[in-house]
Motif scaffolding. Sequence first.
Motif, PDB file in Angstrom:
ATOM      1  N   HIS A 102       0.815  -1.217   0.000  1.00 21.65           N
ATOM      2  CA  HIS A 102       0.000   0.000   0.000  1.00 21.65           C
ATOM      3  C   HIS A 102       0.849   1.269   0.000  1.00 21.65           C
ATOM      4  CE1 HIS A 102       0.966  -0.192   4.305  1.00 21.65           C
ATOM      5  NE2 HIS A 102       0.655   1.083   4.350  1.00 21.65           N
ATOM      6  N   MET A 103       2.115   1.167   0.436  1.00 21.14           N
ATOM      7  CA  MET A 103       2.974   2.349   0.486  1.00 21.14           C
ATOM      8  C   MET A 103       3.275   2.880  -0.913  1.00 21.14           C
ATOM      9  SD  MET A 103       5.625   1.185   3.509  1.00 21.14           S
ATOM     10  CE  MET A 103       6.359   2.813   3.689  1.00 21.14           C
ATOM     11  N   LEU A 104       3.177   2.005  -1.929  1.00 21.15           N
ATOM     12  CA  LEU A 104       3.417   2.426  -3.309  1.00 21.15           C
ATOM     13  C   LEU A 104       2.322   3.358  -3.818  1.00 21.15           C
ATOM     14  CD1 LEU A 104       4.585  -0.958  -4.895  1.00 21.15           C
ATOM     15  CD2 LEU A 104       6.014   0.986  -4.253  1.00 21.15           C
ATOM     16  N   ARG A 105       1.218   3.431  -3.091  1.00 24.07           N
ATOM     17  CA  ARG A 105       0.088   4.255  -3.533  1.00 24.07           C
ATOM     18  C   ARG A 105       0.116   5.660  -2.936  1.00 24.07           C
ATOM     19  NH1 ARG A 105      -4.320  -0.713  -2.885  1.00 24.07           N
ATOM     20  NH2 ARG A 105      -3.273  -2.086  -4.390  1.00 24.07           N
ATOM     21  N   GLN A 106       1.128   5.941  -2.131  1.00 23.45           N
ATOM     22  CA  GLN A 106       1.269   7.275  -1.562  1.00 23.45           C
ATOM     23  C   GLN A 106       1.804   8.251  -2.612  1.00 23.45           C
ATOM     24  OE1 GLN A 106       3.791   6.762   1.857  1.00 23.45           O
ATOM     25  NE2 GLN A 106       2.301   5.529   2.977  1.00 23.45           N
ATOM     26  N   GLY A 107       1.566   9.554  -2.401  1.00 23.70           N
ATOM     27  CA  GLY A 107       2.005  10.568  -3.342  1.00 23.70           C
ATOM     28  C   GLY A 107       3.524  10.648  -3.416  1.00 23.70           C
ATOM     29  N   MET A 108       4.058  10.713  -4.610  1.00 18.49           N
ATOM     30  CA  MET A 108       5.506  10.756  -4.815  1.00 18.49           C
ATOM     31  C   MET A 108       6.011  12.187  -4.751  1.00 18.49           C
ATOM     32  SD  MET A 108       7.644   9.380  -8.106  1.00 18.49           S
ATOM     33  CE  MET A 108       9.428   9.202  -8.044  1.00 18.49           C
ATOM     34  N   MET A 109       6.888  12.460  -3.824  1.00 16.42           N
ATOM     35  CA  MET A 109       7.543  13.771  -3.695  1.00 16.42           C
ATOM     36  C   MET A 109       6.531  14.914  -3.613  1.00 16.42           C
ATOM     37  SD  MET A 109      10.794  12.948  -3.686  1.00 16.42           S
ATOM     38  CE  MET A 109      11.861  14.306  -4.201  1.00 16.42           C
ATOM     39  N   GLY A 110       5.391  14.657  -2.961  1.00 13.85           N
ATOM     40  CA  GLY A 110       4.366  15.679  -2.790  1.00 13.85           C
ATOM     41  C   GLY A 110       3.502  15.916  -4.009  1.00 13.85           C
ATOM     42  N   SER A 111       3.599  15.036  -5.005  1.00 15.36           N
ATOM     43  CA  SER A 111       2.844  15.221  -6.251  1.00 15.36           C
ATOM     44  C   SER A 111       1.515  14.474  -6.214  1.00 15.36           C
ATOM     45  CB  SER A 111       3.673  14.723  -7.439  1.00 15.36           C
ATOM     46  OG  SER A 111       3.693  13.306  -7.473  1.00 15.36           O
ATOM     47  N   ASP A 112       0.775  14.572  -7.314  1.00 11.74           N
ATOM     48  CA  ASP A 112      -0.505  13.863  -7.451  1.00 11.74           C
ATOM     49  C   ASP A 112      -0.324  12.483  -8.067  1.00 11.74           C
ATOM     50  OD1 ASP A 112      -2.717  16.053  -6.814  1.00 11.74           O
ATOM     51  OD2 ASP A 112      -1.123  17.021  -7.953  1.00 11.74           O
ATOM     52  N   LEU A 113       0.913  12.123  -8.386  1.00 13.43           N
ATOM     53  CA  LEU A 113       1.227  10.791  -8.872  1.00 13.43           C
ATOM     54  C   LEU A 113       1.707   9.945  -7.702  1.00 13.43           C
ATOM     55  CD1 LEU A 113       1.992  12.827 -11.409  1.00 13.43           C
ATOM     56  CD2 LEU A 113       2.792  10.682 -12.398  1.00 13.43           C
ATOM     57  N   THR A 119       6.362   4.851 -11.451  1.00 12.80           N
ATOM     58  CA  THR A 119       7.414   3.854 -11.662  1.00 12.80           C
ATOM     59  C   THR A 119       6.921   2.555 -12.290  1.00 12.80           C
ATOM     60  OG1 THR A 119       7.182   2.924  -9.417  1.00 12.80           O
ATOM     61  CG2 THR A 119       8.722   4.766  -9.706  1.00 12.80           C
ATOM     62  N   SER A 120       5.628   2.282 -12.237  1.00 13.62           N
ATOM     63  CA  SER A 120       5.119   1.033 -12.814  1.00 13.62           C
ATOM     64  C   SER A 120       5.012   1.147 -14.330  1.00 13.62           C
ATOM     65  CB  SER A 120       3.748   0.684 -12.232  1.00 13.62           C
ATOM     66  OG  SER A 120       3.221  -0.455 -12.877  1.00 13.62           O
ATOM     67  N   ARG A 121       5.444   0.096 -15.039  1.00  8.91           N
ATOM     68  CA  ARG A 121       5.359   0.082 -16.501  1.00  8.91           C
ATOM     69  C   ARG A 121       4.638  -1.181 -16.982  1.00  8.91           C
ATOM     70  NH1 ARG A 121       9.838  -0.107 -19.421  1.00  8.91           N
ATOM     71  NH2 ARG A 121       9.332   1.483 -20.935  1.00  8.91           N
ATOM     72  N   MET A 203      -1.828  14.865 -14.338  1.00 14.51           N
ATOM     73  CA  MET A 203      -2.525  13.937 -13.455  1.00 14.51           C
ATOM     74  C   MET A 203      -3.268  14.748 -12.405  1.00 14.51           C
ATOM     75  SD  MET A 203      -3.097  10.663 -12.773  1.00 14.51           S
ATOM     76  CE  MET A 203      -1.748   9.487 -13.009  1.00 14.51           C
ATOM     77  N   GLU A 204      -4.580  14.597 -12.387  1.00 13.28           N
ATOM     78  CA  GLU A 204      -5.408  15.330 -11.426  1.00 13.28           C
ATOM     79  C   GLU A 204      -5.971  14.375 -10.389  1.00 13.28           C
ATOM     80  OE1 GLU A 204      -9.341  18.290 -11.356  1.00 13.28           O
ATOM     81  OE2 GLU A 204      -8.617  17.438 -13.244  1.00 13.28           O
ATOM     82  N   ASP A 205      -5.736  14.674  -9.135  1.00 15.16           N
ATOM     83  CA  ASP A 205      -6.276  13.888  -8.029  1.00 15.16           C
ATOM     84  C   ASP A 205      -7.696  14.369  -7.755  1.00 15.16           C
ATOM     85  OD1 ASP A 205      -6.944  12.769  -5.505  1.00 15.16           O
ATOM     86  OD2 ASP A 205      -4.828  12.593  -5.006  1.00 15.16           O
ATOM     87  N   LYS A 206      -8.670  13.497  -7.977  1.00 18.98           N
ATOM     88  CA  LYS A 206     -10.076  13.880  -7.827  1.00 18.98           C
ATOM     89  C   LYS A 206     -10.527  13.900  -6.371  1.00 18.98           C
ATOM     90  CE  LYS A 206     -11.035  14.386 -12.208  1.00 18.98           C
ATOM     91  NZ  LYS A 206     -11.458  15.686 -12.767  1.00 18.98           N
ATOM     92  N   ILE A 207      -9.682  13.369  -5.476  1.00 14.90           N
ATOM     93  CA  ILE A 207     -10.017  13.390  -4.060  1.00 14.90           C
ATOM     94  C   ILE A 207      -9.601  14.712  -3.425  1.00 14.90           C
ATOM     95  CG2 ILE A 207      -9.783  12.177  -1.856  1.00 14.90           C
ATOM     96  CD1 ILE A 207     -11.109  10.551  -4.079  1.00 14.90           C
ATOM     97  N   LYS A 208      -8.451  15.230  -3.855  1.00 12.03           N
ATOM     98  CA  LYS A 208      -7.974  16.522  -3.356  1.00 12.03           C
ATOM     99  C   LYS A 208      -8.704  17.658  -4.062  1.00 12.03           C
ATOM    100  CE  LYS A 208      -3.215  14.891  -2.675  1.00 12.03           C
ATOM    101  NZ  LYS A 208      -1.801  15.121  -3.096  1.00 12.03           N
ATOM    102  N   LYS A 209      -8.575  18.847  -3.527  1.00  8.90           N
ATOM    103  CA  LYS A 209      -9.177  20.026  -4.144  1.00  8.90           C
ATOM    104  C   LYS A 209      -8.072  20.902  -4.729  1.00  8.90           C
ATOM    105  CE  LYS A 209     -12.352  23.877  -3.221  1.00  8.90           C
ATOM    106  NZ  LYS A 209     -13.143  24.601  -2.205  1.00  8.90           N
TER     107      LYS A 209
END
Length: 240
Positions: A102-113, A119-121, A203-209
């Motif tokens: 689940h840690m892989l689903r956290q925001g990378m470097m404060g981004s919305d990705l 990193t997944s391909r 990439m837009e995070d629909k959960i955040k505003k």
Amino acid sequence: MKKLLFLFMISLNIWALSSSEILKKVDYNTIPTTVKYDGKMVIHQGSSVLTKEMKVTAKGADLGLIEFMSPARDKGTKFLRTDSLLYIYFPSAGKTQKLSGHMLRQGMMGSDLSYEDQTSRNKLDDIYNSKILKETDNEYTLELILKPNEENSYYKRVLTVDKKKFVLLDSLMYANSGKLLKELSVLKYEKIKDRYYITHFKMEDKIKKDSYTEIISSNIQVDLDVPDSTFNLNNLEKKN
């Protein structure tokens, strides 16, 4: 006349692409055998804009190396993806941390990705069942549902695909509950060798505003010789 019309309709069906065939072509454009590029991560949060620069090298579905070059506080931070594991090297501490699950689903470097987004391909046709929802003169709309026993942050995706070039134009990503989580919008792509490669997306995070992140790629090289030794833990802590 009816017989001719019937034969014509049959011929159309014979030559029509299946959703899996369309997805394979999208995967071919999106995921070269190997790729190297300079990247900018532009993070928008309300009126705040933060730009981070990075260098990216990736091979196959499971190997990836990212090094951040700026801003100064992030310089030298590195990410190494091997299979389902992600390692992060923090130069200030001189330590490497392993992330998985689940840690892989956290925001990378404060981004919305998420770390997984960046990193997944994995090829979409490998992990999703698909069907065509709509077809126009210029676009396909595909619905993707995660295959049994496959793991991904997004249970369902709805893709818009250019019908002639098989470039991904838009992707809506949903949770298993049906909640819309994120939207990826392609802003620019270019032809590199025989691929139409995405060079600028949002990439837009629909959960955040009021939060979205742009990834802009330049100096792109695809299908070049990259040894597996590039993606080695020993290299992660090596200073350039």
